[in-house]
Design a protein around this motif. Structure first.
Motif, PDB file in Angstrom:
ATOM      1  N   PRO A 156      11.346  51.956  45.206  1.00 15.67           N
ATOM      2  CA  PRO A 156      10.834  51.202  46.326  1.00 15.67           C
ATOM      3  C   PRO A 156      11.175  49.731  46.197  1.00 15.67           C
ATOM      4  O   PRO A 156      11.086  49.146  45.128  1.00 15.67           O
ATOM      5  N   TRP A 191       7.879  56.347  42.795  1.00 15.71           N
ATOM      6  CA  TRP A 191       7.723  57.132  44.014  1.00 15.71           C
ATOM      7  C   TRP A 191       7.768  58.626  43.751  1.00 15.71           C
ATOM      8  O   TRP A 191       7.503  59.432  44.615  1.00 15.71           O
ATOM      9  N   THR A 227       3.965  48.135  51.956  1.00 13.66           N
ATOM     10  CA  THR A 227       4.439  48.915  50.816  1.00 13.66           C
ATOM     11  C   THR A 227       4.069  50.381  50.959  1.00 13.66           C
ATOM     12  O   THR A 227       4.873  51.279  50.690  1.00 13.66           O
ATOM     13  N   ARG A 284       3.347  52.344  53.622  1.00 13.69           N
ATOM     14  CA  ARG A 284       3.895  53.213  54.681  1.00 13.69           C
ATOM     15  C   ARG A 284       5.235  53.846  54.308  1.00 13.69           C
ATOM     16  O   ARG A 284       5.376  55.072  54.417  1.00 13.69           O
ATOM     17  N   PRO A 285       6.222  53.063  53.862  1.00 12.60           N
ATOM     18  CA  PRO A 285       7.483  53.717  53.494  1.00 12.60           C
ATOM     19  C   PRO A 285       7.354  54.648  52.289  1.00 12.60           C
ATOM     20  O   PRO A 285       8.064  55.647  52.203  1.00 12.60           O
ATOM     21  N   GLU A 336       5.964  57.860  53.601  1.00  9.32           N
ATOM     22  CA  GLU A 336       6.975  58.564  54.389  1.00  9.32           C
ATOM     23  C   GLU A 336       8.009  59.232  53.488  1.00  9.32           C
ATOM     24  O   GLU A 336       8.444  60.350  53.756  1.00  9.32           O
ATOM     25  N   ARG A 337       8.417  58.551  52.405  1.00 10.08           N
ATOM     26  CA  ARG A 337       9.361  59.167  51.459  1.00 10.08           C
ATOM     27  C   ARG A 337       8.770  60.428  50.840  1.00 10.08           C
ATOM     28  O   ARG A 337       9.421  61.466  50.752  1.00 10.08           O
ATOM     29  N   ARG A 340       8.600  63.265  53.351  1.00 10.49           N
ATOM     30  CA  ARG A 340       9.894  63.922  53.558  1.00 10.49           C
ATOM     31  C   ARG A 340      10.229  64.852  52.396  1.00 10.49           C
ATOM     32  O   ARG A 340      10.993  65.805  52.552  1.00 10.49           O
ATOM     33  N   ALA A 366       0.869  59.119  56.291  1.00  8.27           N
ATOM     34  CA  ALA A 366       1.942  58.561  57.117  1.00  8.27           C
ATOM     35  C   ALA A 366       1.568  58.668  58.587  1.00  8.27           C
ATOM     36  O   ALA A 366       1.831  57.750  59.386  1.00  8.27           O
ATOM     37  N   GLY A 425       3.599  48.673  60.255  1.00 10.14           N
ATOM     38  CA  GLY A 425       4.695  48.831  61.217  1.00 10.14           C
ATOM     39  C   GLY A 425       4.133  49.036  62.603  1.00 10.14           C
ATOM     40  O   GLY A 425       2.932  48.871  62.852  1.00 10.14           O
ATOM     41  N   TRP A 458       4.063  63.656  61.855  1.00 12.99           N
ATOM     42  CA  TRP A 458       3.584  63.683  60.471  1.00 12.99           C
ATOM     43  C   TRP A 458       2.374  64.599  60.344  1.00 12.99           C
ATOM     44  O   TRP A 458       2.259  65.385  59.390  1.00 12.99           O
TER      45      TRP A 458
END
Length: 259
Positions: free
Chosen positions: A36, A47, A67, A69-70, A73-74, A77, A87, A97, A107
């Motif tokens: 990240p 992560w 920090t 949110r991504p 999301e990772r 996925r 998410a 965001g 999600w």
């Protein structure tokens, strides 16, 4: 005896080093890409589950949504249903965001498909009325998701599905099934269910004023604010005998019908 220095610098070692160097460099690049942004030290591995979820959750709890949110999301996925749920929450609420109800629904749908019942409830809530113009309503899917959440123990989902059954948004009107759901939810402590049952008692033929007042009072005591106005209205119209009867009924509200 050959020294350690000579062994390390021998022709074989130098050849092996030349062969491994490009692979090591490629691995380092891959690790850097997966890390990240903005995290240092051992964060290149942060992560990867379960460390990654803990890192994302800590950031979210600290209010560091940019920090979290991504990271969520990772992880989502990669198949982490918990991360997909969060998410969705962040996309729905615009944390870290833009607000994105379509992404939130996606999600939640992914998490619900993996058995996450809170995600199923949130998906149902979004789809019941939609979020115009971005997200269209899908009452049929909302009803299915409420049913999943209710089966998973979310009491408010029972109430929401019952109301959909009463107004025909979950298919043909099914008053007996809806009544049973509302009674089950009310017995478990849901003030909204008590309020709905109070309104149904008032709409009866003839109206059951004792049941209505008893359930409205309990709903208000449970913190369901809309019930407070109904209590005030019924109290204003009630005589002392009705009020006393409602107090007595409150002790038997959760007994099976007919007892």
């Amino acid at each position: 005896m050959m020294s350690d220095r000579k062994f390390a610098q021998g022709p074989g070692a130098r050849g092996l080093g030349r062969r491994l160097a490009p692979r090591c460099a490629s691995l380092a690049v891959m690790v850097a890409m997966l890390a990240p942004a903005g995290l240092a030290g051992t964060a290149a591995w942060a992560w990867t589950p379960p460390q990654g979820y803990a890192t994302a959750a800590h950031a979210w709890e600290a209010g560091d949504y940019a920090t979290a949110r991504p990271l969520f999301e990772r992880l989502a996925r990669a198949g982490d249903a918990r991360a997909a749920f969060y998410a969705g929450v962040m996309a729905e609420q615009g944390q870290g965001g833009a607000t994105d109800p379509v992404a939130a629904a996606d999600w939640y749908r992914a998490a619900a498909a993996a058995g996450h019942v809170r995600a199923a409830f949130n998906l149902a809530r979004l789809l019941e009325d939609g979020v115009p113009p971005a997200l269209a309503a899908d009452p049929a899917q909302a009803a299915r998701s409420y049913a999943q959440a209710a089966a998973g123990g979310i009491v408010a989902a029972d109430t929401a599905l019952a109301l959909m059954q009463l107004n025909g948004r979950a298919g043909p009107v099914d008053a007996p099934a809806a009544q049973a759901r509302l009674r089950r939810a009310a017995a478990t402590g849901d003030g909204a269910a008590d309020h709905a049952l109070a309104l149904r008692a008032l709409a009866g033929d003839p109206p059951d004023m004792v049941e209505a007042l008893a359930r409205a009072r309990r709903a208000s005591l449970r913190g369901h604010q809309p019930a407070g106005a109904l209590v005030d209205r019924l109290n204003a119209a009630a005589d002392p005998a009705l009020s006393t009867a409602a107090d007595a009924r409150m002790t038997t509200l959760d007994q099976p019908a007919g007892d």
